[in-house]
Scaffold this active site. Structure first.
Site, PDB file in Angstrom:
ATOM      1  N   ARG A   1       6.554   7.469  -8.905  1.00  0.00           N
ATOM      2  CA  ARG A   1       7.436   6.373  -9.286  1.00  0.00           C
ATOM      3  C   ARG A   1       8.712   6.425  -8.452  1.00  0.00           C
ATOM      4  NH1 ARG A   1       7.835   1.268 -11.173  1.00  0.00           N
ATOM      5  NH2 ARG A   1       8.291   1.119 -13.397  1.00  0.00           N
ATOM      6  N   GLY A   2       9.244   5.275  -8.079  1.00  0.00           N
ATOM      7  CA  GLY A   2      10.498   5.215  -7.335  1.00  0.00           C
ATOM      8  C   GLY A   2      11.608   5.912  -8.117  1.00  0.00           C
ATOM      9  N   GLU A   3      12.529   6.545  -7.394  1.00  0.00           N
ATOM     10  CA  GLU A   3      13.511   7.409  -8.054  1.00  0.00           C
ATOM     11  C   GLU A   3      14.605   6.659  -8.793  1.00  0.00           C
ATOM     12  OE1 GLU A   3      14.786  10.075  -4.997  1.00  0.00           O
ATOM     13  OE2 GLU A   3      12.798  11.002  -4.835  1.00  0.00           O
TER      14      GLU A   3
ATOM     15  N   TYR B   1      13.873 -11.023 -11.789  1.00  0.00           N
ATOM     16  CA  TYR B   1      12.542 -10.495 -11.476  1.00  0.00           C
ATOM     17  C   TYR B   1      11.491 -11.157 -12.373  1.00  0.00           C
ATOM     18  CZ  TYR B   1       8.685  -7.137 -11.286  1.00  0.00           C
ATOM     19  OH  TYR B   1       7.462  -6.558 -11.171  1.00  0.00           O
TER      20      TYR B   1
ATOM     21  N   ILE C   1       0.826  -1.227   0.000  1.00  0.00           N
ATOM     22  CA  ILE C   1       0.000   0.000   0.000  1.00  0.00           C
ATOM     23  C   ILE C   1       0.854   1.269   0.000  1.00  0.00           C
ATOM     24  CG2 ILE C   1      -0.256   0.138   2.536  1.00  0.00           C
ATOM     25  CD1 ILE C   1      -3.195   1.011   2.017  1.00  0.00           C
ATOM     26  N   THR C   2       2.104   1.175   0.461  1.00  0.00           N
ATOM     27  CA  THR C   2       2.949   2.382   0.499  1.00  0.00           C
ATOM     28  C   THR C   2       3.663   2.627  -0.831  1.00  0.00           C
ATOM     29  OG1 THR C   2       4.794   1.109   1.382  1.00  0.00           O
ATOM     30  CG2 THR C   2       3.385   2.217   2.986  1.00  0.00           C
TER      31      THR C   2
ATOM     32  N   LEU D   1       5.991  -9.799   4.328  1.00  0.00           N
ATOM     33  CA  LEU D   1       5.362 -10.735   3.379  1.00  0.00           C
ATOM     34  C   LEU D   1       5.647 -12.198   3.700  1.00  0.00           C
ATOM     35  CD1 LEU D   1       5.525  -9.636  -0.345  1.00  0.00           C
ATOM     36  CD2 LEU D   1       3.547  -9.972   1.136  1.00  0.00           C
TER      37      LEU D   1
ATOM     38  N   SER E   1       3.688  -8.897 -14.485  1.00  0.00           N
ATOM     39  CA  SER E   1       4.529  -7.934 -15.200  1.00  0.00           C
ATOM     40  C   SER E   1       4.833  -8.398 -16.614  1.00  0.00           C
ATOM     41  CB  SER E   1       5.834  -7.785 -14.416  1.00  0.00           C
ATOM     42  OG  SER E   1       6.827  -7.211 -15.219  1.00  0.00           O
TER      43      SER E   1
ATOM     44  N   ARG F   1      11.631   8.254 -13.803  1.00  0.00           N
ATOM     45  CA  ARG F   1      11.684   9.206 -12.677  1.00  0.00           C
ATOM     46  C   ARG F   1      13.082   9.782 -12.537  1.00  0.00           C
ATOM     47  NH1 ARG F   1       9.458  10.269  -7.492  1.00  0.00           N
ATOM     48  NH2 ARG F   1       9.927  12.494  -7.320  1.00  0.00           N
TER      49      ARG F   1
ATOM     50  N   GLU G   1      18.854  -7.832 -21.134  1.00  0.00           N
ATOM     51  CA  GLU G   1      17.726  -6.902 -21.282  1.00  0.00           C
ATOM     52  C   GLU G   1      16.580  -7.603 -21.993  1.00  0.00           C
ATOM     53  OE1 GLU G   1      17.003  -3.679 -20.641  1.00  0.00           O
ATOM     54  OE2 GLU G   1      18.899  -2.725 -20.104  1.00  0.00           O
TER      55      GLU G   1
ATOM     56  N   GLU H   1       7.564  -8.377 -17.778  1.00  0.00           N
ATOM     57  CA  GLU H   1       8.866  -9.064 -17.687  1.00  0.00           C
ATOM     58  C   GLU H   1       8.719 -10.575 -17.828  1.00  0.00           C
ATOM     59  OE1 GLU H   1      12.301  -8.168 -16.897  1.00  0.00           O
ATOM     60  OE2 GLU H   1      11.711  -6.237 -17.694  1.00  0.00           O
TER      61      GLU H   1
HETATM   62  P1  GDP Z   1      12.066  -1.860 -16.015  1.00  0.00           P
HETATM   63  O1  GDP Z   1      11.424  -2.008 -17.361  1.00  0.00           O
HETATM   64  O2  GDP Z   1      11.180  -2.306 -14.904  1.00  0.00           O
HETATM   65  O3  GDP Z   1      13.410  -2.476 -15.978  1.00  0.00           O
HETATM   66  O4  GDP Z   1      12.190  -0.278 -15.798  1.00  0.00           O
HETATM   67  P2  GDP Z   1      13.451   0.683 -15.582  1.00  0.00           P
HETATM   68  O5  GDP Z   1      12.909   2.053 -15.548  1.00  0.00           O
HETATM   69  O6  GDP Z   1      14.255   0.258 -14.382  1.00  0.00           O
HETATM   70  O7  GDP Z   1      14.359   0.486 -16.881  1.00  0.00           O
HETATM   71  C1  GDP Z   1      13.883   0.740 -18.180  1.00  0.00           C
HETATM   72  C2  GDP Z   1      15.023   0.678 -19.183  1.00  0.00           C
HETATM   73  O8  GDP Z   1      15.892   1.785 -18.962  1.00  0.00           O
HETATM   74  C3  GDP Z   1      15.918  -0.565 -19.095  1.00  0.00           C
HETATM   75  O9  GDP Z   1      16.189  -1.009 -20.411  1.00  0.00           O
HETATM   76  C4  GDP Z   1      17.192  -0.049 -18.444  1.00  0.00           C
HETATM   77  O10 GDP Z   1      18.360  -0.783 -18.808  1.00  0.00           O
HETATM   78  C5  GDP Z   1      17.239   1.350 -19.026  1.00  0.00           C
HETATM   79  N1  GDP Z   1      18.098   2.272 -18.279  1.00  0.00           N
HETATM   80  C6  GDP Z   1      19.107   3.037 -18.786  1.00  0.00           C
HETATM   81  N2  GDP Z   1      19.692   3.745 -17.829  1.00  0.00           N
HETATM   82  C7  GDP Z   1      19.059   3.443 -16.663  1.00  0.00           C
HETATM   83  C8  GDP Z   1      19.235   3.869 -15.307  1.00  0.00           C
HETATM   84  O11 GDP Z   1      20.099   4.674 -14.987  1.00  0.00           O
HETATM   85  N3  GDP Z   1      18.382   3.340 -14.375  1.00  0.00           N
HETATM   86  C9  GDP Z   1      17.403   2.437 -14.724  1.00  0.00           C
HETATM   87  N4  GDP Z   1      16.596   1.958 -13.762  1.00  0.00           N
HETATM   88  N5  GDP Z   1      17.233   2.008 -15.991  1.00  0.00           N
HETATM   89  C10 GDP Z   1      18.041   2.493 -16.948  1.00  0.00           C
END
Ligand code: GDP
Length: 330
Positions: A185-187, A150, A5-6, A60, A126, A192, A282, A128
């Site tokens: 969204r998380g930073e 994940y 929830i957070t 959890l 997801s 974000r 990826e 993923e």
């Molecule tokens: P995800 O789809 O849940 O993995 O969402 P993310 O926002 O973490 O990543 C999306 C895409 O951005 C991925 O292909 C990452 O490899 C790419 N990416 C490039 N630079 C960054 C970075 O600095 N941080 C993150 N989180 N992703 C990055």
């Protein structure tokens, strides 16, 4: 009842359920910090907190406590949103990811299976799970081929939800969500990270933005649209799985364009590549076909990428503006 929830989705869903006159309960992890920024507005609303919104401490993996809370509260709907949700981090902490994202879901399903009054159950799955699919766009029938820890954990959880629905008759659904972003969204997620940096650079608080691979493409939607679809899923006469997506694939550079344009800057002047943010593998070609959600839930993702990016940048500017008081050398 909501787990997570957070988090981004949990906070939006809690607000939406409260506005639909639900009594909302949330499970929260016990930590020494009581900071729950995304729930701040609800906490400080004296008509809501401890009146229509209740929080319960339970990790959890603490099945005894979760069972006790579910027996006591007897929820009609259980939204399972919690888990280690960062794909990049899942390469560093695969065991924790599988423990919470995979086994955490199975443990909840086991508890629900034993309840006399079973809630309708929603698991946030997801894109993923598709990993590197043969077909694009993907739908509910597309084969699961995860390529990240994940994704593997979510595949396990998604299949368990299907199994408990088919074998034990649970009203259990998977919301197969493509990336969904927002001001909350998380930073550490790329969108974000970009909007926060664009805002900081425009305010003179930051010079550079270091990113990993820019080759990736994503199907990015707006989180509150997705939590609304989750609620719609549990109002259906029968349980099922639904892909939630915009159906549009965008490059990371397109998100950079939109975010920096919102503050009249050109991202090429600020972005540097840093191998620290590269991943061992990826996903590719992840773009969702939400035809079924549209037909059965009357749902479509309406927010466009430029709208999303602009909304996030403007919010990040608002959050960082107070830091600009005084001269830059203060
Ligand atoms: P995800 O789809 O849940 O993995 O969402 P993310 O926002 O973490 O990543 C999306 C895409 O951005 C991925 O292909 C990452 O490899 C790419 N990416 C490039 N630079 C960054 C970075 O600095 N941080 C993150 N989180 N992703 C990055």
């Amino acid at each position: 009842m909501l787990t997570g929830i957070t988090g981004q989705d949990g906070s939006y869903l809690a607000e939406q359920l409260l506005s639909r006159n639900y009594e909302v309960h949330g499970l929260v992890r016990r930590t020494s910090s009581t900071q729950r920024v995304r729930l701040d507005a609800l906490f400080h609303d004296s008509d809501v907190y401890d009146k229509r919104l209740f929080l319960h401490y339970a990790d959890l993996d603490d099945t005894t406590t979760i069972r006790r809370i579910l027996l006591k509260t007897e929820p009609d709907e259980l939204y399972h949103l919690a888990g280690q949700s960062h794909v990049g981090a899942s390469f560093e902490i695969p065991e924790t990811t599988c423990q919470f994202t995979g086994m955490g879901t199975l443990k909840l399903l086991e508890i629900v299976r034993d309840l006399t009054k079973q809630p309708r159950f929603l698991h946030i799955s997801s894109s993923e799970i598709f990993g590197r699919p043969d077909v694009a766009p993907q739908n509910e029938q597309t084969a699961m081929r995860p390529v990240t820890p994940y994704g593997v954990a979510k595949t396990f959880a998604t299949n368990m939800v299907r199994l408990y629905r088919d074998s034990f008759g649970l009203f259990a659904c998977n919301a197969i969500c493509y990336n969904h972003e927002s001001e909350r969204r998380g930073e550490s997620f790329v969108t974000r990270k970009i909007t926060k940096a664009a805002a900081a650079i425009s305010l003179g608080l930051q010079d550079k933005l270091k990113l990993g691979s820019l080759d990736g493409k994503r199907d990015w939607g707006y989180a509150p649209d997705y939590t609304d679809a989750m609620w719609r899923m549990l109002q259906q006469p029968t349980p099922d799985d639904y892909v939630l997506a915009t159906g549009k694939e965008h490059r990371i550079s397109e998100f950079l364009d939109a975010a920096f344009k919102a503050v009249d800057l050109d991202w090429h002047d600020y972005v540097e590549q840093d191998p620290r943010y590269m991943r061992p593998s990826e996903v590719t070609q992840l773009v969702g076909d939400a035809t079924k959600a549209q037909a059965k839930l009357d749902w479509t993702a309406t927010t466009t990428l430029p709208e999303l990016a602009e909304r996030m940048v403007m919010n990040d500017r608002k959050l960082q503006e107070p830091q600009c008081v005084g001269t830059p050398n203060d």
